[in-house]
Write a protein that holds these residues in place. Structure first.
Motif, mmCIF file in Angstrom:
data_model
loop_
_atom_site.group_PDB
_atom_site.id
_atom_site.type_symbol
_atom_site.label_atom_id
_atom_site.label_comp_id
_atom_site.label_asym_id
_atom_site.label_seq_id
_atom_site.Cartn_x
_atom_site.Cartn_y
_atom_site.Cartn_z
ATOM 1 N N UNK A 1 0.812 -1.218 0.000
ATOM 2 C CA UNK A 1 0.000 0.000 0.000
ATOM 3 C C UNK A 1 0.848 1.273 0.000
ATOM 4 N N UNK A 2 2.028 1.206 0.598
ATOM 5 C CA UNK A 2 2.917 2.366 0.596
ATOM 6 C C UNK A 2 3.330 2.685 -0.834
ATOM 7 N N UNK A 3 3.738 1.670 -1.567
ATOM 8 C CA UNK A 3 4.128 1.878 -2.967
ATOM 9 C C UNK A 3 2.946 2.356 -3.797
ATOM 10 N N UNK A 4 1.797 1.760 -3.565
ATOM 11 C CA UNK A 4 0.610 2.094 -4.343
ATOM 12 C C UNK A 4 0.122 3.519 -4.080
ATOM 13 N N UNK A 5 0.233 3.996 -2.840
ATOM 14 C CA UNK A 5 -0.364 5.277 -2.457
ATOM 15 C C UNK A 5 0.658 6.351 -2.082
ATOM 16 N N UNK A 6 1.923 6.142 -2.383
ATOM 17 C CA UNK A 6 2.960 7.079 -1.945
ATOM 18 C C UNK A 6 2.787 8.484 -2.501
ATOM 19 N N UNK A 7 2.045 8.656 -3.607
ATOM 20 C CA UNK A 7 1.849 9.979 -4.201
ATOM 21 C C UNK A 7 0.402 10.469 -4.086
ATOM 22 N N UNK A 8 -0.407 9.790 -3.305
ATOM 23 C CA UNK A 8 -1.785 10.218 -3.083
ATOM 24 C C UNK A 8 -1.776 11.297 -2.004
ATOM 25 N N UNK A 9 -2.053 12.524 -2.396
ATOM 26 C CA UNK A 9 -1.843 13.682 -1.511
ATOM 27 C C UNK A 9 -2.661 13.668 -0.230
ATOM 28 N N UNK A 10 -3.788 12.988 -0.201
ATOM 29 C CA UNK A 10 -4.662 13.072 0.974
ATOM 30 C C UNK A 10 -4.417 11.964 2.003
ATOM 31 N N UNK A 11 -3.393 11.141 1.809
ATOM 32 C CA UNK A 11 -3.125 10.064 2.752
ATOM 33 C C UNK A 11 -1.912 10.374 3.621
ATOM 34 N N UNK A 12 -1.951 9.902 4.839
ATOM 35 C CA UNK A 12 -0.867 10.136 5.797
ATOM 36 C C UNK A 12 0.442 9.504 5.328
#
Length: 77
Positions: A46-57
């Motif tokens: 999930x870190x790799x998948x969402x590392x550029x999603x601005x609204x996630x911690x």
């Protein structure tokens, strides 16, 4: 040095694990540090998948945080 009110930890752990038990172990290890501690425990995927999603911690933790320890480095992107 700026004094912060608490410690926020993003723990990235590989493999299958019980997240409640693993987080509980981390909290016990940090007992007595003299500050409140928040722990987010995730797998690398999930870190790799969402590392550029601005609204996630995860994104702000990777951008603003400091690495405290590393057993195996994640690939740079």
């Amino acid at each position: 040095m700026v004094v912060y009110s608490d410690i926020d930890l993003l723990v990235i752990k590989r493999g299958d694990f019980n997240s409640h038990q693993a987080a509980g172990n981390r909290y016990r290890q940090l007992h007595g540090v003299g500050r409140a501690v928040d722990i987010i425990l995730v797998n690398p995927e999930p870190v790799e998948q969402h590392r550029h999603t601005h609204c996630l911690i995860i994104t702000s933790a990777l951008r603003e945080g400091r690495e405290a320890s590393c057993a195996a480095a994640m690939p740079a992107r």
